[in-house]
Structures are given as structure tokens and as C-alpha cells.
Write a protein that holds these residues in place. Sequence first.
Motif, PDB file in Angstrom:
ATOM      1  N   ILE A 234       0.843  -1.210   0.000  1.00  0.00           N
ATOM      2  CA  ILE A 234       0.000   0.000   0.000  1.00  0.00           C
ATOM      3  C   ILE A 234       0.874   1.254   0.000  1.00  0.00           C
ATOM      4  N   GLY A 235       2.023   1.182   0.716  1.00  0.00           N
ATOM      5  CA  GLY A 235       2.966   2.291   0.707  1.00  0.00           C
ATOM      6  C   GLY A 235       3.547   2.532  -0.680  1.00  0.00           C
ATOM      7  N   ARG A 236       3.822   1.432  -1.397  1.00  0.00           N
ATOM      8  CA  ARG A 236       4.359   1.551  -2.761  1.00  0.00           C
ATOM      9  C   ARG A 236       3.306   2.112  -3.731  1.00  0.00           C
ATOM     10  N   ILE A 237       2.064   1.671  -3.581  1.00  0.00           N
ATOM     11  CA  ILE A 237       0.972   2.197  -4.426  1.00  0.00           C
ATOM     12  C   ILE A 237       0.829   3.707  -4.232  1.00  0.00           C
ATOM     13  N   LYS A 238       0.838   4.125  -2.963  1.00  0.00           N
ATOM     14  CA  LYS A 238       0.722   5.549  -2.653  1.00  0.00           C
ATOM     15  C   LYS A 238       1.911   6.327  -3.221  1.00  0.00           C
ATOM     16  N   GLN A 239       3.100   5.733  -3.094  1.00  0.00           N
ATOM     17  CA  GLN A 239       4.328   6.366  -3.580  1.00  0.00           C
ATOM     18  C   GLN A 239       4.284   6.586  -5.091  1.00  0.00           C
ATOM     19  N   LEU A 240       3.864   5.561  -5.807  1.00  0.00           N
ATOM     20  CA  LEU A 240       3.806   5.647  -7.274  1.00  0.00           C
ATOM     21  C   LEU A 240       2.709   6.598  -7.752  1.00  0.00           C
ATOM     22  N   ARG A 254       0.373  -3.803 -13.235  1.00  0.00           N
ATOM     23  CA  ARG A 254       0.231  -4.885 -14.217  1.00  0.00           C
ATOM     24  C   ARG A 254       1.403  -5.873 -14.189  1.00  0.00           C
ATOM     25  N   SER A 255       2.516  -5.445 -13.640  1.00  0.00           N
ATOM     26  CA  SER A 255       3.699  -6.329 -13.570  1.00  0.00           C
ATOM     27  C   SER A 255       3.703  -7.219 -12.323  1.00  0.00           C
ATOM     28  N   GLN A 256       2.715  -7.032 -11.438  1.00  0.00           N
ATOM     29  CA  GLN A 256       2.664  -7.799 -10.189  1.00  0.00           C
ATOM     30  C   GLN A 256       2.112  -9.209 -10.423  1.00  0.00           C
ATOM     31  N   PRO A 257       2.475 -10.167  -9.565  1.00  0.00           N
ATOM     32  CA  PRO A 257       1.937 -11.536  -9.695  1.00  0.00           C
ATOM     33  C   PRO A 257       0.436 -11.584  -9.405  1.00  0.00           C
ATOM     34  N   LYS A 258      -0.216 -12.673  -9.833  1.00  0.00           N
ATOM     35  CA  LYS A 258      -1.668 -12.808  -9.686  1.00  0.00           C
ATOM     36  C   LYS A 258      -2.132 -12.728  -8.240  1.00  0.00           C
ATOM     37  N   VAL A 259      -1.333 -13.267  -7.339  1.00  0.00           N
ATOM     38  CA  VAL A 259      -1.692 -13.252  -5.906  1.00  0.00           C
ATOM     39  C   VAL A 259      -1.912 -11.815  -5.430  1.00  0.00           C
ATOM     40  N   ILE A 260      -1.081 -10.924  -5.912  1.00  0.00           N
ATOM     41  CA  ILE A 260      -1.188  -9.509  -5.520  1.00  0.00           C
ATOM     42  C   ILE A 260      -2.365  -8.851  -6.245  1.00  0.00           C
ATOM     43  N   ALA A 265      -7.503  -5.875  -0.616  1.00  0.00           N
ATOM     44  CA  ALA A 265      -6.991  -4.649   0.015  1.00  0.00           C
ATOM     45  C   ALA A 265      -6.178  -3.830  -0.977  1.00  0.00           C
ATOM     46  N   TYR A 266      -5.356  -4.521  -1.782  1.00  0.00           N
ATOM     47  CA  TYR A 266      -4.526  -3.817  -2.760  1.00  0.00           C
ATOM     48  C   TYR A 266      -5.392  -3.263  -3.903  1.00  0.00           C
ATOM     49  N   GLN A 267      -6.407  -3.997  -4.272  1.00  0.00           N
ATOM     50  CA  GLN A 267      -7.323  -3.545  -5.331  1.00  0.00           C
ATOM     51  C   GLN A 267      -8.032  -2.249  -4.909  1.00  0.00           C
ATOM     52  N   LYS A 268      -8.479  -2.208  -3.656  1.00  0.00           N
ATOM     53  CA  LYS A 268      -9.170  -1.012  -3.146  1.00  0.00           C
ATOM     54  C   LYS A 268      -8.223   0.190  -3.101  1.00  0.00           C
ATOM     55  N   THR A 280      -9.889   7.169 -14.387  1.00  0.00           N
ATOM     56  CA  THR A 280     -11.215   6.662 -13.985  1.00  0.00           C
ATOM     57  C   THR A 280     -11.566   5.334 -14.654  1.00  0.00           C
ATOM     58  N   ALA A 281     -11.154   5.149 -15.899  1.00  0.00           N
ATOM     59  CA  ALA A 281     -11.473   3.899 -16.616  1.00  0.00           C
ATOM     60  C   ALA A 281     -10.838   2.711 -15.919  1.00  0.00           C
ATOM     61  N   GLU A 282      -9.553   2.851 -15.580  1.00  0.00           N
ATOM     62  CA  GLU A 282      -8.842   1.768 -14.880  1.00  0.00           C
ATOM     63  C   GLU A 282      -9.440   1.548 -13.494  1.00  0.00           C
ATOM     64  N   ALA A 283      -9.804   2.642 -12.842  1.00  0.00           N
ATOM     65  CA  ALA A 283     -10.387   2.551 -11.502  1.00  0.00           C
ATOM     66  C   ALA A 283     -11.724   1.806 -11.546  1.00  0.00           C
ATOM     67  N   GLU A 284     -12.543   2.099 -12.570  1.00  0.00           N
ATOM     68  CA  GLU A 284     -13.855   1.450 -12.713  1.00  0.00           C
ATOM     69  C   GLU A 284     -13.705  -0.051 -12.919  1.00  0.00           C
ATOM     70  N   LYS A 285     -12.702  -0.456 -13.703  1.00  0.00           N
ATOM     71  CA  LYS A 285     -12.455  -1.886 -13.931  1.00  0.00           C
ATOM     72  C   LYS A 285     -12.180  -2.600 -12.618  1.00  0.00           C
ATOM     73  N   LEU A 286     -11.356  -1.966 -11.800  1.00  0.00           N
ATOM     74  CA  LEU A 286     -11.017  -2.557 -10.499  1.00  0.00           C
ATOM     75  C   LEU A 286     -12.229  -2.589  -9.577  1.00  0.00           C
ATOM     76  N   LEU A 287     -13.038  -1.558  -9.605  1.00  0.00           N
ATOM     77  CA  LEU A 287     -14.229  -1.506  -8.746  1.00  0.00           C
ATOM     78  C   LEU A 287     -15.230  -2.599  -9.103  1.00  0.00           C
ATOM     79  N   VAL A 288     -15.337  -2.910 -10.404  1.00  0.00           N
ATOM     80  CA  VAL A 288     -16.215  -4.002 -10.857  1.00  0.00           C
ATOM     81  C   VAL A 288     -15.707  -5.324 -10.296  1.00  0.00           C
ATOM     82  N   THR A 289     -14.377  -5.523 -10.390  1.00  0.00           N
ATOM     83  CA  THR A 289     -13.758  -6.751  -9.859  1.00  0.00           C
ATOM     84  C   THR A 289     -13.972  -6.857  -8.360  1.00  0.00           C
TER      85      THR A 289
END
Length: 299
Positions: A234-240, A254-260, A265-268, A280-289
Motif C-alpha cells: 500500500i505504501g508503494r501504491i501511494k508512492q507511485l 500490471r507487472s505484479q503476480p496474480k496473488v497480488i 486490500a490492494y485492489q481497493k 477513472t477507466a482503470e479505476a472502474e475496472k477494479l471496482l467491478v472486480t
Amino acid sequence: MFRILIIFLVLVGGFFLGPLLQGHQGSAIFVVANYRISMSFNSFVILLTFGLLCLYIIYWLFKKIFNSKTALGNWLRSKSPRKAIKRIEQAQFSLLEGDYQQASKLFMKSAKGANNITLSYLLAAQAQIDNDQLIPANQSLEQAAKTCQPKEKFAFQLVQIRLQIKNHEYDAAKVVIENLLNEKPRNPEVLRLADQIYYEMGDYQAVIDLMPSMYKAKAYSESQLEQFKQAAYIGRIKQLSTDEDPLALIKWWRSQPKVILNNLAYQKAMANYLKQLGQTAEAEKLLVTIDKIESKQKD
């Protein structure tokens, strides 16, 4: 020392040869307890030189005995291995009782007669670090460095890193820990210290890269490792999300393994920061998942 000896010999030679070359040896007269002692000046110089040589030999012998690790050497230095062992035992009890100040004092005193001086100073330094006595800890570490043997270097470096972390000297600590990671990549304490340094420096990617080794070495319990892993991701996501390149976060994700990628929690966290970036488009895809996963969990 050798230069002083040469100067001394030149002076003695001058005193000795001067009168001899002039053809008159001169005389030296001493009166001791109403006794009159007379001799040639050259004889006096020879006796004086011989006396000084004897004194030097006696001094050298005493120095060797004084610095030896024999019973006589220890006695002359007022060092007793038994006293040192007693002090170390008392210091260990003080550590268990939480009296770090008393423990460090006893470890320092035990160094005088200890079989392993380096160990006593390292233990004193560690007790001082635990008690936030950073200046005395540095002094103890300097003393340990004077007698540290190659086989003791690893323990010395670990104590050194702990002191550097306390002093917020993260760059210096990072240099030492990365060398140790190359030498001892599976050592739990090395991994724990590396994790702490990277986390304090905000190098979350380094923490993530370290995680597989930490799991294998069981550096922490499974639950703790999961917490640290989540904090790092989560720290890395915020950093990037603050990167100049707005697509840096998406590329990394997209370079992360499937487990991640399948972790809720990481998706949110990703969806939240993608929205902030205007993706927003990428965010919407994740929200659907996320909705699908949460609905399955409810069922």
C-alpha cells in the motif's frame, strides 16, 4: 622509538669520542656517604650507557609480563578473569531485569579482565543502544573495534547497524546491510534489520523484494509478515501515485503476480489512487472486480 635510540647513541658517542680525540679523557668524581669515587669521563659514560641499557631491558621484560595473558600479567594489571565472569553474569541479570544502565556498566568493567574483550564491549554497546545512550554506545563500539577479530566482525556489524538506525543514519546503515545481505542472505536478523532500514527510508519496493526471503527464513511470524507485506504494497501504491509519470502506477500494477492482483486490500487502494490520478477507466475496472469478489464472499 628507533629514531630516539639513534639520537641517544650519537650523543653518547659525542661525549665518549670528544675527550678521546683531544687526548684527555677528563675525570668524573662522586662523593657518596663520605666515600670519594673517581674515574675517567669515558669510563663514566660507558657505565652510564650500560646502566641505561639494563634499565631498558628490565622495562621491556616488565612490559611483556604486564601485557601477557598469564596469571601474573592479570595480577599486575589488577585483572581477574573470575571477576570478569562474575560481572558478566550480574550484567546479564540486569539485562533480564530491564536495568540497561547497570548492565552496560558491568559489561564495561568486565572488559578489563575478560577473555574476550570485544564481546564485553559489544554487549555494553547493545545495552546502551537499548537504553538510548547513543554517545556511550558509540564509544563502546569504538573500543570493540580495537580488538575485533575477523570471526567477530559479523556481530560487530549488527550492533553497528542497530546504532546507526537509532541515530537515523540510514544511508550508512544501508551500505553495511546490503553487504551483509550478499554474504548472509538467509540470516533472520540481517533480514529484519534490512526491512527496518528500507521501511524507514520509504523504499517500499526494496521491502517487497525482500519479502520472499523473509518468509523462507521465518524472520517474523506469518501474521506479522502479512501485515508488513500489506503495509509495503500500500505504501508503494501511494508512492507511485505521486510519480511524475501518471502511468507509472498502472505499469507497476500490471507487472505484479496474480496473488497480488487478486488481493482485495490492494485492489481497493489501487482504485482509490487511480481515481485521484484521473485514471477513472482503470479505476472502474477494479471496482467491478471488487464488487464481484465481495458479492461472492457474501454468498
